[in-house]
Motif scaffolding. Structure first.
Motif, mmCIF file in Angstrom:
data_model
loop_
_atom_site.group_PDB
_atom_site.id
_atom_site.type_symbol
_atom_site.label_atom_id
_atom_site.label_comp_id
_atom_site.label_asym_id
_atom_site.label_seq_id
_atom_site.Cartn_x
_atom_site.Cartn_y
_atom_site.Cartn_z
ATOM 1 N N ALA A 48 0.964 -1.358 -0.101
ATOM 2 C CA ALA A 48 -0.060 0.005 0.038
ATOM 3 C C ALA A 48 0.964 1.234 0.034
ATOM 4 C CB ALA A 48 -0.975 0.162 1.256
ATOM 5 N N LEU A 49 1.981 1.354 0.859
ATOM 6 C CA LEU A 49 2.890 2.403 0.901
ATOM 7 C C LEU A 49 3.691 2.657 -0.597
ATOM 8 C CD1 LEU A 49 4.289 2.015 4.360
ATOM 9 C CD2 LEU A 49 2.712 3.937 3.339
ATOM 10 N N ASN A 50 4.007 1.350 -1.119
ATOM 11 C CA ASN A 50 4.621 1.555 -2.551
ATOM 12 C C ASN A 50 3.596 2.094 -3.421
ATOM 13 O OD1 ASN A 50 6.988 0.737 -4.142
ATOM 14 N ND2 ASN A 50 5.331 -0.348 -5.198
ATOM 15 N N GLU A 51 2.289 1.829 -3.281
ATOM 16 C CA GLU A 51 1.444 2.599 -4.341
ATOM 17 C C GLU A 51 1.196 3.979 -4.031
ATOM 18 O OE1 GLU A 51 -2.340 0.225 -4.133
ATOM 19 O OE2 GLU A 51 -1.499 -1.442 -4.834
ATOM 20 N N VAL A 52 1.049 4.380 -2.691
ATOM 21 C CA VAL A 52 0.265 5.529 -2.372
ATOM 22 C C VAL A 52 1.510 6.831 -2.011
ATOM 23 C CG1 VAL A 52 -1.746 5.018 -1.696
ATOM 24 C CG2 VAL A 52 -0.017 5.217 0.012
ATOM 25 N N GLY A 53 2.821 6.252 -1.795
ATOM 26 C CA GLY A 53 3.814 6.959 -1.390
ATOM 27 C C GLY A 53 3.550 7.438 0.184
ATOM 28 N N ARG A 54 4.003 8.680 0.596
ATOM 29 C CA ARG A 54 3.819 9.026 1.844
ATOM 30 C C ARG A 54 2.139 9.271 2.238
ATOM 31 N NH1 ARG A 54 6.510 14.719 3.981
ATOM 32 N NH2 ARG A 54 7.194 13.541 5.844
ATOM 33 N N THR A 55 1.921 8.842 3.386
ATOM 34 C CA THR A 55 0.615 9.095 3.729
ATOM 35 C C THR A 55 0.231 8.895 5.132
ATOM 36 O OG1 THR A 55 -1.671 7.950 3.282
ATOM 37 C CG2 THR A 55 -0.041 6.390 3.737
ATOM 38 N N PRO A 56 -0.507 9.785 5.624
ATOM 39 C CA PRO A 56 -0.903 9.599 7.121
ATOM 40 C C PRO A 56 -1.198 8.168 7.597
ATOM 41 C CG PRO A 56 -2.237 11.384 6.137
ATOM 42 C CD PRO A 56 -1.761 10.383 5.022
ATOM 43 N N VAL A 57 -0.640 7.894 8.662
ATOM 44 C CA VAL A 57 -0.924 6.365 9.390
ATOM 45 C C VAL A 57 -2.413 5.964 9.376
ATOM 46 C CG1 VAL A 57 -0.502 5.096 11.545
ATOM 47 C CG2 VAL A 57 1.375 6.577 10.481
ATOM 48 N N ASN A 58 -3.081 6.979 9.977
ATOM 49 C CA ASN A 58 -4.617 6.618 9.922
ATOM 50 C C ASN A 58 -5.271 6.484 8.577
ATOM 51 O OD1 ASN A 58 -4.335 6.924 12.702
ATOM 52 N ND2 ASN A 58 -5.297 9.055 12.756
ATOM 53 N N LEU A 60 -3.616 5.015 6.235
ATOM 54 C CA LEU A 60 -3.408 3.950 5.790
ATOM 55 C C LEU A 60 -4.099 2.693 6.538
ATOM 56 C CD1 LEU A 60 -1.052 1.929 4.239
ATOM 57 C CD2 LEU A 60 0.501 2.438 6.277
ATOM 58 N N ALA A 61 -4.270 2.804 7.713
ATOM 59 C CA ALA A 61 -4.906 1.838 8.504
ATOM 60 C C ALA A 61 -6.525 1.671 8.000
ATOM 61 C CB ALA A 61 -5.134 2.497 10.088
ATOM 62 N N GLU A 62 -7.050 2.879 7.521
ATOM 63 C CA GLU A 62 -8.348 3.008 7.054
ATOM 64 C C GLU A 62 -8.250 2.207 5.743
ATOM 65 O OE1 GLU A 62 -11.453 6.018 5.142
ATOM 66 O OE2 GLU A 62 -10.542 6.611 7.263
ATOM 67 N N ARG A 68 -6.698 1.247 14.101
ATOM 68 C CA ARG A 68 -5.617 2.212 14.550
ATOM 69 C C ARG A 68 -4.532 1.800 15.417
ATOM 70 N NH1 ARG A 68 -9.073 7.282 15.040
ATOM 71 N NH2 ARG A 68 -10.539 6.436 13.679
ATOM 72 N N THR A 69 -4.730 1.127 16.554
ATOM 73 C CA THR A 69 -3.801 0.874 17.472
ATOM 74 C C THR A 69 -3.077 -0.343 16.933
ATOM 75 O OG1 THR A 69 -5.640 -0.666 18.245
ATOM 76 C CG2 THR A 69 -5.213 1.612 19.429
ATOM 77 N N ALA A 70 -3.751 -1.244 16.252
ATOM 78 C CA ALA A 70 -2.956 -2.539 15.733
ATOM 79 C C ALA A 70 -2.019 -1.865 14.556
ATOM 80 C CB ALA A 70 -4.167 -3.434 15.165
ATOM 81 N N MET A 71 -2.485 -1.083 13.712
ATOM 82 C CA MET A 71 -1.561 -0.380 12.740
ATOM 83 C C MET A 71 -0.482 0.372 13.420
ATOM 84 S SD MET A 71 -0.648 0.155 9.505
ATOM 85 C CE MET A 71 -2.247 -0.447 8.501
ATOM 86 N N GLY A 72 -0.847 0.954 14.501
ATOM 87 C CA GLY A 72 0.302 1.640 15.074
ATOM 88 C C GLY A 72 1.192 0.712 15.592
ATOM 89 N N LYS A 73 0.956 -0.258 16.415
ATOM 90 C CA LYS A 73 2.073 -1.281 16.650
ATOM 91 C C LYS A 73 2.801 -2.033 15.465
ATOM 92 C CE LYS A 73 1.104 -4.087 20.294
ATOM 93 N NZ LYS A 73 0.471 -5.190 21.005
ATOM 94 N N MET A 74 1.949 -2.378 14.403
ATOM 95 C CA MET A 74 2.780 -2.907 13.362
ATOM 96 C C MET A 74 3.878 -1.975 12.742
ATOM 97 S SD MET A 74 1.625 -4.861 9.865
ATOM 98 C CE MET A 74 0.398 -4.029 9.636
ATOM 99 N N VAL A 75 3.285 -0.701 12.437
ATOM 100 C CA VAL A 75 4.172 0.095 11.848
ATOM 101 C C VAL A 75 5.388 0.516 12.597
ATOM 102 C CG1 VAL A 75 2.512 1.213 10.150
ATOM 103 C CG2 VAL A 75 3.082 2.218 12.435
ATOM 104 N N GLY A 76 5.232 0.385 14.003
ATOM 105 C CA GLY A 76 6.221 0.541 14.888
ATOM 106 C C GLY A 76 7.379 -0.567 14.857
#
Length: 153
Positions: A48-58, A60-62, A68-76
């Motif tokens: 997804a990041l490869n497709e969109v480039g720079r994006t807000p974490v929220n 990306l979670a959407e 969002r909490t699970a996404m925050g942990k994974m991106v950490g």
């Protein structure tokens, strides 16, 4: 009303069938991505990041429909491993933006053929038309929302 002692018939439960299929399919994709050291959720995040480039974490979670909490942990973890960079948003100090690092792009590029092979094998095992129909049916699934033009009115 069904007695508590009667079998529930869980094999008729839509959610059980979806969860069971999801676990089996996830294991299938995870096994294909294992040589790159990734699980499917991690690969999809990199993709997804490869497709969109720079994006807000929220955002990306959407996009990935991950809490969002699970996404925050994974991106950490991805940040710890040097695969993504997380920085404060230049326009909103309360928000964080995420992007792939050079190592993250390399790992995505290494894992993409593995994912493509999983896609190919899954379609071969289940029939390309069936797989396309399944994706279409799942994208049209309505859960928890009553359609405005319901015939039950």
């Amino acid at each position: 009303m069904q007695s508590v002692s009667q079998p529930l018939g869980i094999d008729q439960c839509n959610c059980f069938a979806m969860r069971k299929a999801n676990r089996q399919i996830s294991r299938f994709y995870d096994a294909h991505l294992e040589p790159a050291g990734l699980r499917l959720t991690q690969f999809l995040t990199l993709a997804a990041l490869n497709e969109v480039g720079r994006t807000p974490v929220n955002a990306l979670a959407e996009r990935l429909d991950i809490e969002r909490t699970a996404m925050g942990k994974m991106v950490g973890f991805l940040e710890r491993d040097g695969l993504v960079r997380i920085q404060p948003s230049p326009t909103d100090g309360r928000s964080r933006v995420i992007e792939l690092t050079r190592a993250g792009r390399r790992l995505h590029d290494e894992a993409a053929p593995l994912w493509n092979e999983a896609q190919r094998q899954f379609a071969q095992l289940n029939g390309a038309d069936n797989v396309a129909a399944l994706r279409g049916a799942l994208s049209n699934m309505v859960v928890g929302v009553t359609r405005a033009n319901s015939s039950d009115d």
